[in-house]
Motif scaffolding. Sequence first.
Motif, PDB file in Angstrom:
ATOM      1  N   ASN A  17      22.700   3.847  45.582  1.00 13.17           N
ATOM      2  CA  ASN A  17      23.924   3.014  44.920  1.00 13.17           C
ATOM      3  C   ASN A  17      24.682   3.920  45.805  1.00 13.17           C
ATOM      4  OD1 ASN A  17      22.792   2.330  42.596  1.00 13.17           O
ATOM      5  ND2 ASN A  17      22.510   3.587  41.625  1.00 13.17           N
ATOM      6  N   PHE A  18      24.332   4.863  46.201  1.00 20.13           N
ATOM      7  CA  PHE A  18      25.566   5.819  47.755  1.00 20.13           C
ATOM      8  C   PHE A  18      25.974   4.947  49.040  1.00 20.13           C
ATOM      9  CE2 PHE A  18      22.406   8.784  45.610  1.00 20.13           C
ATOM     10  CZ  PHE A  18      24.153   9.648  44.750  1.00 20.13           C
ATOM     11  N   TRP A  19      25.225   3.762  48.559  1.00 21.81           N
ATOM     12  CA  TRP A  19      25.877   2.671  50.055  1.00 21.81           C
ATOM     13  C   TRP A  19      27.731   2.371  50.263  1.00 21.81           C
ATOM     14  CZ3 TRP A  19      25.676   2.343  54.252  1.00 21.81           C
ATOM     15  CH2 TRP A  19      26.667   0.722  55.400  1.00 21.81           C
ATOM     16  N   ARG A  20      28.045   2.665  49.075  1.00 21.82           N
ATOM     17  CA  ARG A  20      28.787   2.125  49.144  1.00 21.82           C
ATOM     18  C   ARG A  20      30.330   3.522  48.920  1.00 21.82           C
ATOM     19  NH1 ARG A  20      29.994  -2.541  45.579  1.00 21.82           N
ATOM     20  NH2 ARG A  20      32.127  -2.434  45.113  1.00 21.82           N
ATOM     21  N   PRO A  21      30.216   4.857  48.491  1.00 17.76           N
ATOM     22  CA  PRO A  21      30.898   5.624  49.629  1.00 17.76           C
ATOM     23  C   PRO A  21      30.389   5.741  50.406  1.00 17.76           C
ATOM     24  CG  PRO A  21      29.547   6.040  46.766  1.00 17.76           C
ATOM     25  CD  PRO A  21      29.131   4.774  47.352  1.00 17.76           C
ATOM     26  N   VAL A  22      29.838   5.448  51.160  1.00 16.96           N
ATOM     27  CA  VAL A  22      29.789   5.739  52.335  1.00 16.96           C
ATOM     28  C   VAL A  22      30.284   4.948  53.345  1.00 16.96           C
ATOM     29  CG1 VAL A  22      27.947   5.304  54.884  1.00 16.96           C
ATOM     30  CG2 VAL A  22      27.217   6.562  52.394  1.00 16.96           C
ATOM     31  N   GLN A  23      30.578   3.658  52.473  1.00 15.29           N
ATOM     32  CA  GLN A  23      30.758   2.627  53.053  1.00 15.29           C
ATOM     33  C   GLN A  23      32.530   2.784  53.381  1.00 15.29           C
ATOM     34  OE1 GLN A  23      29.925  -1.401  52.998  1.00 15.29           O
ATOM     35  NE2 GLN A  23      29.211  -1.361  51.065  1.00 15.29           N
ATOM     36  N   VAL A  24      33.086   3.674  52.311  1.00 17.53           N
ATOM     37  CA  VAL A  24      33.774   4.295  52.081  1.00 17.53           C
ATOM     38  C   VAL A  24      34.533   5.153  52.699  1.00 17.53           C
ATOM     39  CG1 VAL A  24      36.291   5.057  50.581  1.00 17.53           C
ATOM     40  CG2 VAL A  24      34.918   3.790  49.533  1.00 17.53           C
ATOM     41  N   ILE A  25      34.014   6.277  52.874  1.00 18.08           N
ATOM     42  CA  ILE A  25      33.994   7.396  54.140  1.00 18.08           C
ATOM     43  C   ILE A  25      34.167   6.837  55.657  1.00 18.08           C
ATOM     44  CG2 ILE A  25      32.943   9.164  54.959  1.00 18.08           C
ATOM     45  CD1 ILE A  25      31.507   9.464  52.295  1.00 18.08           C
ATOM     46  N   LEU A  26      32.935   5.536  55.753  1.00 15.68           N
ATOM     47  CA  LEU A  26      33.369   5.038  57.161  1.00 15.68           C
ATOM     48  C   LEU A  26      34.631   4.720  57.354  1.00 15.68           C
ATOM     49  CD1 LEU A  26      29.022   4.263  57.291  1.00 15.68           C
ATOM     50  CD2 LEU A  26      30.559   5.888  59.070  1.00 15.68           C
ATOM     51  N   LEU A  27      35.366   3.519  56.043  1.00 16.95           N
ATOM     52  CA  LEU A  27      36.389   3.441  56.596  1.00 16.95           C
ATOM     53  C   LEU A  27      37.195   3.665  56.623  1.00 16.95           C
ATOM     54  CD1 LEU A  27      37.901   0.278  56.114  1.00 16.95           C
ATOM     55  CD2 LEU A  27      38.055   0.824  54.029  1.00 16.95           C
ATOM     56  N   ALA A  28      37.382   5.137  56.100  1.00 17.86           N
ATOM     57  CA  ALA A  28      38.516   5.730  56.188  1.00 17.86           C
ATOM     58  C   ALA A  28      38.295   6.335  58.177  1.00 17.86           C
ATOM     59  CB  ALA A  28      38.838   7.043  55.067  1.00 17.86           C
ATOM     60  N   PHE A  29      36.659   7.094  58.164  1.00 16.40           N
ATOM     61  CA  PHE A  29      36.954   8.161  59.471  1.00 16.40           C
ATOM     62  C   PHE A  29      37.369   6.623  60.830  1.00 16.40           C
ATOM     63  CE2 PHE A  29      33.941   8.677  62.778  1.00 16.40           C
ATOM     64  CZ  PHE A  29      34.612   9.577  63.100  1.00 16.40           C
ATOM     65  N   VAL A  30      37.541   5.183  60.203  1.00 20.78           N
ATOM     66  CA  VAL A  30      37.381   3.989  61.395  1.00 20.78           C
ATOM     67  C   VAL A  30      38.822   4.171  61.134  1.00 20.78           C
ATOM     68  CG1 VAL A  30      37.341   1.559  62.272  1.00 20.78           C
ATOM     69  CG2 VAL A  30      35.629   3.000  61.442  1.00 20.78           C
ATOM     70  N   LEU A  31      39.413   4.168  60.329  1.00 20.34           N
ATOM     71  CA  LEU A  31      40.969   3.498  60.533  1.00 20.34           C
ATOM     72  C   LEU A  31      41.628   5.196  60.883  1.00 20.34           C
ATOM     73  CD1 LEU A  31      41.655   2.133  57.109  1.00 20.34           C
ATOM     74  CD2 LEU A  31      42.178   1.056  59.001  1.00 20.34           C
ATOM     75  N   PHE A  32      41.268   6.517  60.591  1.00 17.62           N
ATOM     76  CA  PHE A  32      41.281   7.657  61.102  1.00 17.62           C
ATOM     77  C   PHE A  32      41.719   7.576  62.987  1.00 17.62           C
ATOM     78  CE2 PHE A  32      41.053  11.990  63.460  1.00 17.62           C
ATOM     79  CZ  PHE A  32      42.389  12.637  62.485  1.00 17.62           C
ATOM     80  N   ASP A  33      40.876   6.936  63.492  1.00 18.57           N
ATOM     81  CA  ASP A  33      39.962   7.339  64.598  1.00 18.57           C
ATOM     82  C   ASP A  33      40.916   6.239  65.390  1.00 18.57           C
ATOM     83  OD1 ASP A  33      38.162   8.912  64.792  1.00 18.57           O
ATOM     84  OD2 ASP A  33      36.842   7.511  64.662  1.00 18.57           O
ATOM     85  N   LEU A  34      41.205   5.403  64.668  1.00 16.32           N
ATOM     86  CA  LEU A  34      42.228   4.266  65.125  1.00 16.32           C
ATOM     87  C   LEU A  34      43.353   4.700  65.584  1.00 16.32           C
ATOM     88  CD1 LEU A  34      42.629   0.794  65.959  1.00 16.32           C
ATOM     89  CD2 LEU A  34      43.027   0.756  63.700  1.00 16.32           C
ATOM     90  N   ILE A  35      43.824   5.375  64.251  1.00 18.16           N
ATOM     91  CA  ILE A  35      45.350   5.814  64.947  1.00 18.16           C
ATOM     92  C   ILE A  35      45.218   7.053  65.595  1.00 18.16           C
ATOM     93  CG2 ILE A  35      47.392   7.308  63.446  1.00 18.16           C
ATOM     94  CD1 ILE A  35      46.211   5.867  61.533  1.00 18.16           C
ATOM     95  N   TYR A  36      44.281   7.993  65.473  1.00 26.84           N
ATOM     96  CA  TYR A  36      44.391   9.321  66.443  1.00 26.84           C
ATOM     97  C   TYR A  36      44.174   8.859  68.268  1.00 26.84           C
ATOM     98  CZ  TYR A  36      43.025  13.820  68.132  1.00 26.84           C
ATOM     99  OH  TYR A  36      42.804  15.461  67.874  1.00 26.84           O
ATOM    100  N   PHE A  37      43.059   8.395  68.865  1.00 25.45           N
ATOM    101  CA  PHE A  37      42.489   8.844  69.600  1.00 25.45           C
ATOM    102  C   PHE A  37      43.318   7.602  71.031  1.00 25.45           C
ATOM    103  CE2 PHE A  37      38.504   9.843  67.873  1.00 25.45           C
ATOM    104  CZ  PHE A  37      38.122  10.734  67.975  1.00 25.45           C
ATOM    105  N   PRO A  38      43.775   6.361  69.878  1.00 29.22           N
ATOM    106  CA  PRO A  38      45.037   6.241  70.841  1.00 29.22           C
ATOM    107  C   PRO A  38      46.082   6.681  71.784  1.00 29.22           C
ATOM    108  CG  PRO A  38      43.979   4.599  69.086  1.00 29.22           C
ATOM    109  CD  PRO A  38      43.212   5.732  68.743  1.00 29.22           C
ATOM    110  N   TYR A  39      46.561   7.419  70.087  1.00 28.67           N
ATOM    111  CA  TYR A  39      47.818   8.306  70.088  1.00 28.67           C
ATOM    112  C   TYR A  39      47.776   9.040  71.261  1.00 28.67           C
ATOM    113  CZ  TYR A  39      51.274  11.415  68.797  1.00 28.67           C
ATOM    114  OH  TYR A  39      52.413  12.321  68.978  1.00 28.67           O
ATOM    115  N   GLN A  40      46.372   9.766  71.066  1.00 21.74           N
ATOM    116  CA  GLN A  40      46.101  10.883  71.746  1.00 21.74           C
ATOM    117  C   GLN A  40      45.877  10.086  73.755  1.00 21.74           C
ATOM    118  OE1 GLN A  40      45.663  14.550  71.945  1.00 21.74           O
ATOM    119  NE2 GLN A  40      46.465  13.930  69.202  1.00 21.74           N
TER     120      GLN A  40
END
Length: 217
Positions: free
Chosen positions: A83-106
């Motif tokens: 049952n925790f797989w859906r929250p885990v997917q949300v967390i991973l989704l947010a993490f990937v979106l953050f990385d997609l912005i932060y690392f290329p910008y840096q």
Amino acid sequence: MTTRKWVHLFFKTLFLGAIAAIITSFFVKSDSYTMFLDPFNAWELFGALIWFMGIGFLFSVVSQTGFFAYLFINQFGLSIFRNFWRPVQVILLAFVLFDLIYFPYQNAGSDASVIPYALTALVILGYGLVVAYVKAKETNQSAFLPAVFFMVVVTVIEWVPVLRTNQTDWMWLMIVPLLVCNTYQLLQLHRIVKTEEQQPGKAINRKQSKQKVTKAK
């Protein structure tokens, strides 16, 4: 999924990846074509088309590898996190979106603006939401989050090798075929499974099996 269905899906996706790469190349690699138009050189122009077709094939294979890897990961995640797989997917989704912005910008340097990278992440997320909405409408609401996860997280992971080069033309040349191929595979999977379940032969076999069980009782 039968072997025949998988082969059909493979070659159809391969073809779509090639077409998407060729069309995208007209916009981001126009110099590769204009140099053969003045003066006109049909053979070199044909060679350029074959080159971008091969690139599309390659990106399509990357897309299909990521798709089948995701099918395994999704089942693995359900069995581990339940049952925790859906929250885990949300967390991973947010993490990937953050990385997609932060690392290329840096990596872009101190003079770069964060806006283009934020817009890129928002566009990919928006596109993923639209595809997920279609997927959920054609299947069920529980398919919405996994579809968003696949369209955003898996696509970005597949996109990483080109993202590291920070070359805009190649970034466009890869992301468009990836999105096209991933969209097609995601929206075709349930149709293929549904078609197999509705095959007359299988329906007759199930009916005969039920009759045999009834007679045995």
